[in-house]
Motif scaffolding. Sequence first.
Motif, PDB file in Angstrom:
ATOM      1  N   THR A 180       8.007  13.826  13.509  1.00  0.00           N
ATOM      2  CA  THR A 180       8.977  13.564  12.443  1.00  0.00           C
ATOM      3  C   THR A 180       9.599  12.182  12.589  1.00  0.00           C
ATOM      4  O   THR A 180       9.787  11.458  11.599  1.00  0.00           O
ATOM      5  N   ALA A 181       9.897  11.788  13.812  1.00  0.00           N
ATOM      6  CA  ALA A 181      10.448  10.448  14.043  1.00  0.00           C
ATOM      7  C   ALA A 181       9.422   9.372  13.717  1.00  0.00           C
ATOM      8  O   ALA A 181       9.768   8.297  13.202  1.00  0.00           O
ATOM      9  N   GLU A 182       8.153   9.653  13.973  1.00  0.00           N
ATOM     10  CA  GLU A 182       7.102   8.686  13.632  1.00  0.00           C
ATOM     11  C   GLU A 182       6.969   8.528  12.126  1.00  0.00           C
ATOM     12  O   GLU A 182       6.720   7.416  11.625  1.00  0.00           O
ATOM     13  N   LEU A 183       7.167   9.609  11.389  1.00  0.00           N
ATOM     14  CA  LEU A 183       7.170   9.505   9.926  1.00  0.00           C
ATOM     15  C   LEU A 183       8.357   8.693   9.427  1.00  0.00           C
ATOM     16  O   LEU A 183       8.229   7.924   8.456  1.00  0.00           O
ATOM     17  N   GLU A 184       9.498   8.849  10.063  1.00  0.00           N
ATOM     18  CA  GLU A 184      10.679   8.077   9.665  1.00  0.00           C
ATOM     19  C   GLU A 184      10.488   6.587   9.932  1.00  0.00           C
ATOM     20  O   GLU A 184      11.017   5.741   9.211  1.00  0.00           O
ATOM     21  N   ALA A 185       9.740   6.255  10.957  1.00  0.00           N
ATOM     22  CA  ALA A 185       9.523   4.844  11.305  1.00  0.00           C
ATOM     23  C   ALA A 185       8.408   4.214  10.495  1.00  0.00           C
ATOM     24  O   ALA A 185       8.216   2.991  10.559  1.00  0.00           O
ATOM     25  N   TYR A 186       7.662   4.998   9.730  1.00  0.00           N
ATOM     26  CA  TYR A 186       6.470   4.482   9.042  1.00  0.00           C
ATOM     27  C   TYR A 186       6.820   3.384   8.045  1.00  0.00           C
ATOM     28  O   TYR A 186       6.136   2.353   7.972  1.00  0.00           O
ATOM     29  N   SER A 187       7.869   3.559   7.272  1.00  0.00           N
ATOM     30  CA  SER A 187       8.236   2.546   6.287  1.00  0.00           C
ATOM     31  C   SER A 187       8.663   1.244   6.958  1.00  0.00           C
ATOM     32  O   SER A 187       8.344   0.150   6.467  1.00  0.00           O
ATOM     33  N   HIS A 188       9.365   1.331   8.072  1.00  0.00           N
ATOM     34  CA  HIS A 188       9.753   0.126   8.802  1.00  0.00           C
ATOM     35  C   HIS A 188       8.528  -0.593   9.372  1.00  0.00           C
ATOM     36  O   HIS A 188       8.477  -1.835   9.389  1.00  0.00           O
ATOM     37  N   ILE A 189       7.549   0.178   9.823  1.00  0.00           N
ATOM     38  CA  ILE A 189       6.316  -0.432  10.338  1.00  0.00           C
ATOM     39  C   ILE A 189       5.563  -1.142   9.220  1.00  0.00           C
ATOM     40  O   ILE A 189       5.028  -2.245   9.411  1.00  0.00           O
ATOM     41  N   ILE A 190       5.513  -0.530   8.031  1.00  0.00           N
ATOM     42  CA  ILE A 190       4.856  -1.178   6.889  1.00  0.00           C
ATOM     43  C   ILE A 190       5.559  -2.480   6.528  1.00  0.00           C
ATOM     44  O   ILE A 190       4.917  -3.511   6.248  1.00  0.00           O
ATOM     45  N   GLY A 191       6.874  -2.487   6.566  1.00  0.00           N
ATOM     46  CA  GLY A 191       7.611  -3.726   6.303  1.00  0.00           C
ATOM     47  C   GLY A 191       7.312  -4.798   7.334  1.00  0.00           C
ATOM     48  O   GLY A 191       7.172  -5.983   6.997  1.00  0.00           O
TER      49      GLY A 191
END
Length: 302
Positions: A180-191
């Motif tokens: 779940t934390a990895e999903l939350e970080a996904y948008s920041h990684i894309i940025g």
Amino acid sequence: MRGTICYRRGATARRSSVLASSPNFASTSFASQSPLSSKAQPDWKASHTGQRRPSSDRKESRPTLTSNQSQAVSVMYNFLFPNSTPRPKAGHTEQQATRPQTNFFDEFAKRAEAHNEQLQKAQTATMKTILAKKRADIDGLQDDQQLIRWTADLFARQEEIESLKRLPSFPQRADRDDITAELEAYSHIIGSLMSTFRDRYRDPHLALAVFDHVRHRSVASYVCGCKTPAYHQLLITLWTCFKDLRGVANALREMKVNGVEPDTRIRELAQKIIESPLGKMMTESASGDLYEIDRLAKRVQA
């Protein structure tokens, strides 16, 4: 015909006079022969005037717990709150039995809220750790080809996570919080990927391609990946690299339609676009886009 009607009326009148003169009829009333006695008859006057009978005539029945139900509730209460005051046993007064029940729900709500806050803090800390590790991996790559391969591995990992989330056994997994934390970080990684392609490798087209791939790959990919951090990098790329005023307005409009809230950075970027020399030199045909940018970007979270 008229003679027959008059005859019947005369016979009815004679029978009425005979019954009235009868001693049985005079001593026995119709009400006494009725199955309803005078006490059993309802108070029609009180019902029509809106008056109610005294509360002593009405017996209110309260639902009571059986011994098995009371024991089950006590076991559940002691299991959830082992250090709290135990529930009263069956047989106590009603006032003593209600007081712990109120405390039970109040304490349950407080503990649930504290538990949610603790989980949110733990997920935020895990998300920051994952994001720092991913950004360190991106900075350690040598060229854009390695970054492209790393991006492909990231998309493959995201597909794996989405398939895991759809499994019925996902809530029982031990690593569900990390996923779940990895999903939350996904948008920041894309940025971070978009800014690296645009600024470090001077490839804004590839930065736009990354956002477009995340947006159209699946619904779950758009929901998890195209959040405020990714849209912020999209707006920066559209304006700084292409001066695409219409594209900026369309991106802000898309954010509004899909419920993505802008932050203060997006508001500052929109203000910079409006106050820029190019924004002031725009023709009347493009003034509508400037108005849309100013209006849509003002939806800033407090």
